[in-house]
Design a protein around this motif. Structure first.
Motif, mmCIF file in Angstrom:
data_model
loop_
_atom_site.group_PDB
_atom_site.id
_atom_site.type_symbol
_atom_site.label_atom_id
_atom_site.label_comp_id
_atom_site.label_asym_id
_atom_site.label_seq_id
_atom_site.Cartn_x
_atom_site.Cartn_y
_atom_site.Cartn_z
ATOM 1 N N LEU A 344 99.020 -34.660 22.478
ATOM 2 C CA LEU A 344 99.401 -34.641 21.072
ATOM 3 C C LEU A 344 100.473 -33.588 20.796
ATOM 4 C CD1 LEU A 344 95.883 -35.080 19.403
ATOM 5 C CD2 LEU A 344 97.690 -36.791 19.665
ATOM 6 N N CYS A 345 100.332 -32.417 21.394
ATOM 7 C CA CYS A 345 101.357 -31.379 21.217
ATOM 8 C C CYS A 345 102.661 -31.778 21.879
ATOM 9 C CB CYS A 345 100.865 -30.051 21.785
ATOM 10 S SG CYS A 345 99.536 -29.314 20.833
ATOM 11 N N LEU A 346 102.573 -32.473 22.989
ATOM 12 C CA LEU A 346 103.784 -32.952 23.655
ATOM 13 C C LEU A 346 104.547 -33.902 22.742
ATOM 14 C CD1 LEU A 346 105.412 -33.090 26.322
ATOM 15 C CD2 LEU A 346 103.931 -34.961 27.016
ATOM 16 N N ILE A 347 103.813 -34.808 22.090
ATOM 17 C CA ILE A 347 104.466 -35.766 21.192
ATOM 18 C C ILE A 347 104.991 -35.068 19.938
ATOM 19 C CG2 ILE A 347 104.063 -37.803 19.758
ATOM 20 C CD1 ILE A 347 101.924 -38.616 21.857
ATOM 21 N N ALA A 348 104.166 -34.187 19.353
ATOM 22 C CA ALA A 348 104.550 -33.545 18.090
ATOM 23 C C ALA A 348 105.706 -32.572 18.256
ATOM 24 C CB ALA A 348 103.335 -32.826 17.497
ATOM 25 N N ALA A 349 105.776 -31.884 19.392
ATOM 26 C CA ALA A 349 106.792 -30.845 19.569
ATOM 27 C C ALA A 349 108.113 -31.372 20.117
ATOM 28 C CB ALA A 349 106.261 -29.752 20.504
ATOM 29 N N THR A 350 108.146 -32.629 20.575
ATOM 30 C CA THR A 350 109.388 -33.157 21.154
ATOM 31 C C THR A 350 110.556 -33.127 20.171
ATOM 32 O OG1 THR A 350 108.198 -34.537 22.750
ATOM 33 C CG2 THR A 350 110.442 -35.189 22.200
ATOM 34 N N PRO A 351 110.391 -33.514 18.880
ATOM 35 C CA PRO A 351 111.535 -33.426 17.955
ATOM 36 C C PRO A 351 112.055 -31.998 17.783
ATOM 37 C CG PRO A 351 109.803 -34.801 17.028
ATOM 38 C CD PRO A 351 109.221 -34.139 18.223
ATOM 39 N N VAL A 352 111.167 -31.011 17.926
ATOM 40 C CA VAL A 352 111.595 -29.619 17.775
ATOM 41 C C VAL A 352 112.534 -29.211 18.903
ATOM 42 C CG1 VAL A 352 110.764 -27.233 17.598
ATOM 43 C CG2 VAL A 352 109.431 -29.101 16.605
ATOM 44 N N ALA A 353 112.357 -29.829 20.082
ATOM 45 C CA ALA A 353 113.174 -29.464 21.234
ATOM 46 C C ALA A 353 114.657 -29.688 20.961
ATOM 47 C CB ALA A 353 112.734 -30.258 22.460
ATOM 48 N N SER A 354 115.007 -30.794 20.308
ATOM 49 C CA SER A 354 116.418 -31.068 20.008
ATOM 50 C C SER A 354 116.993 -30.018 19.070
ATOM 51 C CB SER A 354 116.558 -32.462 19.388
ATOM 52 O OG SER A 354 116.107 -33.452 20.278
ATOM 53 N N LEU A 355 116.209 -29.628 18.061
ATOM 54 C CA LEU A 355 116.661 -28.604 17.121
ATOM 55 C C LEU A 355 116.876 -27.268 17.829
ATOM 56 C CD1 LEU A 355 117.228 -27.662 14.211
ATOM 57 C CD2 LEU A 355 114.760 -27.260 13.963
ATOM 58 N N LEU A 356 115.930 -26.884 18.674
ATOM 59 C CA LEU A 356 116.066 -25.621 19.405
ATOM 60 C C LEU A 356 117.254 -25.653 20.364
ATOM 61 C CD1 LEU A 356 112.317 -24.857 20.256
ATOM 62 C CD2 LEU A 356 113.772 -23.692 18.581
ATOM 63 N N THR A 357 117.495 -26.808 20.963
ATOM 64 C CA THR A 357 118.624 -26.910 21.889
ATOM 65 C C THR A 357 119.942 -26.706 21.169
ATOM 66 O OG1 THR A 357 117.377 -28.415 23.306
ATOM 67 C CG2 THR A 357 119.765 -28.412 23.567
ATOM 68 N N ARG A 358 120.075 -27.297 19.980
ATOM 69 C CA ARG A 358 121.317 -27.103 19.209
ATOM 70 C C ARG A 358 121.508 -25.654 18.798
ATOM 71 N NH1 ARG A 358 119.754 -32.161 16.957
ATOM 72 N NH2 ARG A 358 118.790 -31.117 15.166
ATOM 73 N N ARG A 359 120.427 -24.954 18.521
ATOM 74 C CA ARG A 359 120.538 -23.576 18.046
ATOM 75 C C ARG A 359 120.635 -22.567 19.182
ATOM 76 N NH1 ARG A 359 119.305 -22.300 12.775
ATOM 77 N NH2 ARG A 359 118.702 -24.048 11.437
ATOM 78 N N LEU A 360 119.894 -22.783 20.246
ATOM 79 C CA LEU A 360 119.779 -21.774 21.299
ATOM 80 C C LEU A 360 120.479 -22.154 22.601
ATOM 81 C CD1 LEU A 360 115.975 -20.904 20.844
ATOM 82 C CD2 LEU A 360 117.956 -19.705 19.875
ATOM 83 N N GLY A 361 120.804 -23.421 22.750
ATOM 84 C CA GLY A 361 121.351 -23.875 24.022
ATOM 85 C C GLY A 361 120.244 -24.390 24.922
ATOM 86 N N VAL A 362 120.591 -25.313 25.803
ATOM 87 C CA VAL A 362 119.573 -25.940 26.643
ATOM 88 C C VAL A 362 118.962 -24.949 27.624
ATOM 89 C CG1 VAL A 362 121.169 -26.736 28.434
ATOM 90 C CG2 VAL A 362 119.072 -28.008 28.002
ATOM 91 N N HIS A 363 119.750 -23.940 28.061
ATOM 92 C CA HIS A 363 119.221 -23.005 29.060
ATOM 93 C C HIS A 363 118.132 -22.126 28.462
ATOM 94 C CE1 HIS A 363 122.367 -20.937 26.914
ATOM 95 N NE2 HIS A 363 122.180 -19.781 27.544
ATOM 96 N N ARG A 364 118.352 -21.610 27.258
ATOM 97 C CA ARG A 364 117.333 -20.767 26.631
ATOM 98 C C ARG A 364 116.125 -21.592 26.197
ATOM 99 N NH1 ARG A 364 122.036 -18.826 23.905
ATOM 100 N NH2 ARG A 364 122.779 -16.834 24.787
ATOM 101 N N THR A 365 116.382 -22.790 25.666
ATOM 102 C CA THR A 365 115.288 -23.645 25.216
ATOM 103 C C THR A 365 114.385 -24.039 26.375
ATOM 104 O OG1 THR A 365 116.676 -24.520 23.437
ATOM 105 C CG2 THR A 365 114.728 -25.804 24.054
ATOM 106 N N SER A 366 114.983 -24.491 27.467
ATOM 107 C CA SER A 366 114.184 -24.913 28.622
ATOM 108 C C SER A 366 113.424 -23.734 29.220
ATOM 109 C CB SER A 366 115.089 -25.545 29.680
ATOM 110 O OG SER A 366 115.728 -26.694 29.172
ATOM 111 N N ALA A 367 114.095 -22.589 29.339
ATOM 112 C CA ALA A 367 113.419 -21.409 29.886
ATOM 113 C C ALA A 367 112.266 -20.986 28.990
ATOM 114 C CB ALA A 367 114.422 -20.260 30.042
ATOM 115 N N GLY A 368 112.468 -21.028 27.667
ATOM 116 C CA GLY A 368 111.391 -20.679 26.745
ATOM 117 C C GLY A 368 110.223 -21.636 26.847
ATOM 118 N N GLY A 369 110.512 -22.929 26.996
ATOM 119 C CA GLY A 369 109.443 -23.906 27.148
ATOM 120 C C GLY A 369 108.630 -23.675 28.413
#
Length: 506
Positions: A344-369
């Motif tokens: 459920l968290c995987l499904i709910a948090a997936t839209p947030v990933a795109s927002l974080l990627t635009r703001r932080l970059g894919v490298h920081r977002t992926s590392a944070g995840g």
């Protein structure tokens, strides 16, 4: 507008994706019942879990080649028939060796299904339906992830574990009917990756084609030889030996001893097979993998980070299912429901990933995840005897949400390829993800078995000994995922702008 037949294709793709992903998740919760009924030791139980991803991963690239050589429709139908038939025979198995063998055949079927169904998604759907196809595919995977543990728990508790495999049969028959009705015949129409044109260009091709049309023995021999070159059977065998030898050494090592001759020879054989496989890719006319793709920092780093995530997480799910039922006394149904926060968290948090990627970059977002996943694993390592679902919840939520935030990692890795290599890049990424699941089961299992054995020799009771091994496995998993976060943060960072610089990565 959608073209006629697109809806049927979407149904076929959804069933194919749901079946193959479900079989990776539905088994874990049923493993204690399987172990009890078939009288398996820990290594036998690990082989039940590992046989499917082993053959699946080892033959994924060959399955992609089959879709090019045989055509998408026959490859998909063959894979579905193998998977469905093997599922039925798994459900009827009454011995550990028989179950493990048919689990391996399931993996062979899945290795044909996934590349062929992805080829259908990209080539047989209309432009408007392709976006719906991608959404359908991802939704089917998410549904299998969420429902797999629940199905596994309910079915194994109330009907018996054999039915967790038998439920694939109606899905498989429906998928085969949808494919037969909706997927057009013919080949993919693309030259397989690494294919070398005949000398003389089109003339050589005509010459071979004419020989085949003559129907003579010489033409038949040439056709068989050309098919063998396209499939690279030597590369396929070497990749299977490399993966199987490594898995055997890790799974059987705690039983035989990691310095015993049988274990050492397994690791030596695996290393030699891997070296020969790499050498083969440089010399084969149609290599399974164009090793030049690994020169790209984003691709190599992205694959490495995905593998480290898989090594850490996949083995933990198997042993968490055992801990819930052995250590905490959960019923299979309750154990399956305990995993739903992850999905459920995987499904709910997936839209947030795109927002974080635009703001932080894919490298920081992926590392944070990845760091969030590592933190969740450490939280689970603090759960002891007498725990409740609420005690497990913080760790499971962190694992699910963190995994969702790493979704851009795969997208960035795929985007690093050129259009001409997108197929092989997809195949390598899929194979690496499956291999990491296999090795994660084996590696975490080796740590669990080693610490469990040491605790028993010190006089601990079996429950406490397993808990000690489980906690050690969780710590190892957290370390592996943490290293993955470091790799993602470095490898996916944007390239410096300047003359000749390539596009930024995220």
């Amino acid at each position: 507008m959608s073209r006629p037949g697109d809806n049927g294709l979407l149904v076929a793709l959804a069933f194919a994706a749901f079946m193959t992903c479900l079989d990776n998740t539905v088994v874990n919760v049923a493993l204690p019942r399987i172990q009890q009924d078939l009288r398996l030791d820990l290594s036998g139980l690990e082989w039940v879990a590992a046989a499917y991803p082993l053959t699946f991963a080892a033959l994924l690239l060959t399955g992609g080649r089959a879709a090019d050589v045989w055509g998408r429709r026959p490859t998909l139908l063959t894979g579905l028939a193998l998977f469905t038939g093997a599922s039925l025979l798994c459900g009827l198995a009454r011995g550990g060796a028989v179950l493990i063998a048919w689990r391996g055949v399931q993996g062979i079927g899945a290795a044909l299904v996934i590349p062929a169904s992805l080829a259908v998604l990209m080539r047989d759907l209309g432009p408007r339906a392709r976006a719906a196809g991608i959404a359908t595919w991802m939704s089917a995977l998410a549904a299998a992830l969420a429902l797999g543990p629940v199905f596994g728990g309910l079915i194994s508790q109330h009907w018996g574990w054999g039915w967790i495999f038998a439920i694939n049969v109606p899905f498989g028959l429906l998928a085969m009917a949808a494919v037969a009705r909706s997927v057009p015949g013919g080949r993919a129409g693309a030259v397989p990756m690494g294919a070398v044109p005949s000398e003389g260009g089109g003339e050589g091709a005509d010459r071979d084609g004419g020989a085949d049309r003559d129907g003579g023995a010489g033409g038949g021999h040439r056709s068989v030889r050309r098919s063998a070159q396209q499939f690279d059977p030597a590369g396929t065998v070497l990749s299977c030996l490399a993966a199987g030898g490594c898995a055997y050494g890790l799974i059987e090592g705690p039983h035989h001893g990691f310095v015993s001759p049988v274990t050492l020879w397994a690791f030596i054989g695996s290393s030699c097979a891997l070296g020969l496989f790499v050498a083969r890719q440089f010399t084969a006319c149609t290599p399974m993998v164009d090793l030049g793709i690994f020169r790209d920092r984003v691709f190599s780093g992205g694959v490495a980070a995905q593998v480290l995530w898989g090594l850490g997480v996949n083995g933990v799910f198997l042993f968490t299912a055992l801990f819930l039922q052995r250590g905490l006394g959960f019923t299979p149904t309750k154990a399956g429901l305990a995993f739903t926060p992850v999905a459920l968290c995987l499904i709910a948090a997936t839209p947030v990933a795109s927002l974080l990627t635009r703001r932080l970059g894919v490298h920081r977002t992926s590392a944070g995840g990845l760091l969030t996943v590592a933190g969740g694993l450490l939280l689970l390592a603090r759960v002891g005897e007498g725990a409740t679902v609420l005690d497990l919840l913080p760790g499971l939520v962190a694992i699910g949400a963190g995994s969702a935030v790493t979704v851009p990692l795969a997208a960035s890795t795929l985007d690093s390829s050129s259009d001409g290599s997108s197929g092989v890049v997809s195949g390598v990424l899929s194979a690496a993800r499956e291999f990491s699941g296999l090795l994660g089961i084996a590696l975490v299992g080796a740590v669990v078995a080693r610490h469990q054995g040491q605790a028993v020799r010190r006089g601990a009771d079996p429950g406490a000994a397993f808990l000690e091994g489980y906690h050690a496995g969780l710590v190892l998993a957290a370390v592996l995922v943490g290293v993955g976060a470091l790799v993602a943060g470095v490898a996916l960072r944007p390239r410096a702008a300047g003359p000749g610089a390539l596009r930024p990565e995220g």
